[in-house]
Design a protein around this motif. Sequence first.
Motif, short mmCIF file in Angstrom:
data_model
loop_
_atom_site.label_atom_id
_atom_site.label_comp_id
_atom_site.label_asym_id
_atom_site.label_seq_id
_atom_site.Cartn_x
_atom_site.Cartn_y
_atom_site.Cartn_z
N ARG A 96 42.69 75.86 23.62
CA ARG A 96 42.01 75.37 22.43
C ARG A 96 43.01 75.54 21.27
O ARG A 96 43.02 74.87 20.26
CB ARG A 96 40.94 75.80 21.79
N ALA A 97 43.78 76.53 21.13
CA ALA A 97 44.84 77.15 20.02
C ALA A 97 45.87 75.82 19.79
O ALA A 97 46.13 75.72 19.06
CB ALA A 97 45.52 78.47 20.30
N ALA A 98 46.31 75.44 21.08
CA ALA A 98 47.13 74.19 21.00
C ALA A 98 46.72 73.01 20.49
O ALA A 98 47.34 72.29 19.88
CB ALA A 98 47.78 74.12 22.57
N ASP A 99 45.23 72.81 20.69
CA ASP A 99 44.65 71.56 20.23
C ASP A 99 44.56 71.56 18.70
O ASP A 99 44.67 70.53 18.05
CB ASP A 99 43.15 71.62 20.63
N ARG A 100 44.69 72.71 17.95
CA ARG A 100 44.76 72.84 16.47
C ARG A 100 45.98 72.22 16.03
O ARG A 100 45.97 71.79 14.71
CB ARG A 100 44.62 74.21 16.08
N LYS A 101 46.95 71.92 16.81
CA LYS A 101 48.24 71.48 16.29
C LYS A 101 48.26 69.90 16.50
O LYS A 101 48.94 69.17 15.76
CB LYS A 101 49.63 71.95 16.90
N SER A 102 47.02 69.29 17.31
CA SER A 102 47.07 67.95 17.14
C SER A 102 46.27 67.27 15.99
O SER A 102 45.35 67.80 15.36
CB SER A 102 46.05 67.55 18.62
N PRO A 103 46.62 66.07 15.53
CA PRO A 103 45.78 65.14 14.49
C PRO A 103 44.22 65.03 15.00
O PRO A 103 43.67 64.71 13.97
CB PRO A 103 46.62 64.05 14.20
N LEU A 104 44.10 65.26 16.24
CA LEU A 104 42.65 64.81 16.49
C LEU A 104 41.93 65.92 16.80
O LEU A 104 42.39 67.04 17.37
CB LEU A 104 42.74 63.99 17.93
N GLY A 105 40.43 65.56 16.75
CA GLY A 105 39.65 67.30 16.89
C GLY A 105 39.30 66.98 18.40
O GLY A 105 39.53 66.14 19.21
N PRO A 106 38.64 67.92 18.70
CA PRO A 106 38.16 68.25 20.11
C PRO A 106 37.38 67.19 21.00
O PRO A 106 37.67 66.76 21.91
CB PRO A 106 37.49 69.67 20.28
N ALA A 107 36.38 66.74 20.15
CA ALA A 107 35.57 65.66 20.74
C ALA A 107 36.37 64.33 21.12
O ALA A 107 36.41 63.63 21.88
CB ALA A 107 34.49 65.38 19.67
N GLN A 108 37.27 64.01 19.93
CA GLN A 108 38.04 63.07 19.84
C GLN A 108 39.11 63.18 21.13
O GLN A 108 39.47 62.19 22.06
CB GLN A 108 39.04 62.55 18.52
N LEU A 109 39.86 64.06 21.19
CA LEU A 109 40.64 64.48 22.61
C LEU A 109 39.92 64.27 23.78
O LEU A 109 40.33 63.89 24.81
CB LEU A 109 41.34 65.88 22.44
N SER A 110 38.62 64.77 23.95
CA SER A 110 37.86 64.93 25.14
C SER A 110 37.73 63.34 25.71
O SER A 110 37.77 62.94 26.64
CB SER A 110 36.65 65.72 25.03
N ALA A 111 37.27 62.47 24.39
CA ALA A 111 36.86 61.23 24.73
C ALA A 111 38.30 60.47 25.32
O ALA A 111 38.10 59.37 26.04
CB ALA A 111 36.11 60.59 23.54
N LEU A 112 38.98 60.91 24.36
CA LEU A 112 40.49 59.88 24.52
C LEU A 112 41.11 60.21 26.30
O LEU A 112 41.48 59.28 26.80
CB LEU A 112 41.24 60.37 23.55
N SER A 113 40.67 61.59 26.49
CA SER A 113 41.14 61.97 27.80
C SER A 113 40.24 61.19 29.04
O SER A 113 40.94 60.75 29.90
CB SER A 113 40.78 63.51 27.99
N VAL A 114 39.14 61.09 28.74
CA VAL A 114 38.24 60.11 29.58
C VAL A 114 38.71 58.73 29.65
O VAL A 114 39.00 58.32 30.79
CB VAL A 114 36.80 60.23 29.14
N LEU A 115 38.96 58.15 28.56
CA LEU A 115 39.53 56.72 28.73
C LEU A 115 40.81 56.87 29.43
O LEU A 115 41.35 55.80 30.09
CB LEU A 115 39.86 56.37 27.27
N VAL A 116 41.98 57.65 29.05
CA VAL A 116 43.25 57.58 29.70
C VAL A 116 43.31 57.90 31.22
O VAL A 116 43.85 57.28 31.90
CB VAL A 116 44.24 58.64 28.82
#
Length: 139
Positions: free
Chosen positions: A26-46
Amino acid sequence: MAPSNRRRKVADRLHSAAIYVLRQARAADRKSPLGPAQLSALSVLVYGGSRTPGELADAEQVTPPTMTRVVGALRRGGYVRLRSCPSDARSTIVEASRKGIAALQKARAARLDLIEELLAGSSEADLTRLGDAIEALLA
């Protein structure tokens, strides 16, 4: 030790290890412009393909209004596209855009880099055992 007790002990250690690894990742996720919920939803779609907002909410185990907010933020950022459902004009299909796919791949790579760092001190034998254990677990 009885097999059921051994399984419980292994399950407990696996649970602790999984939480530790996810917290580190999750520390790496803090560098993303997307929040955790957005990254998770996007992962489902991708990785799972396009779906309706309701299907996405089910996959993410959130309420439809929550997913509507997540999808709205992803859409405003250009990470997803919405299109009409061919079989039901009242329904919308959410699909990852090229920008969304690229953002998810970048976030995933950052997580993998961090996890790889956690494994840096492991011997080849330990990596082999861990890899074999993961394969057995996912089989």
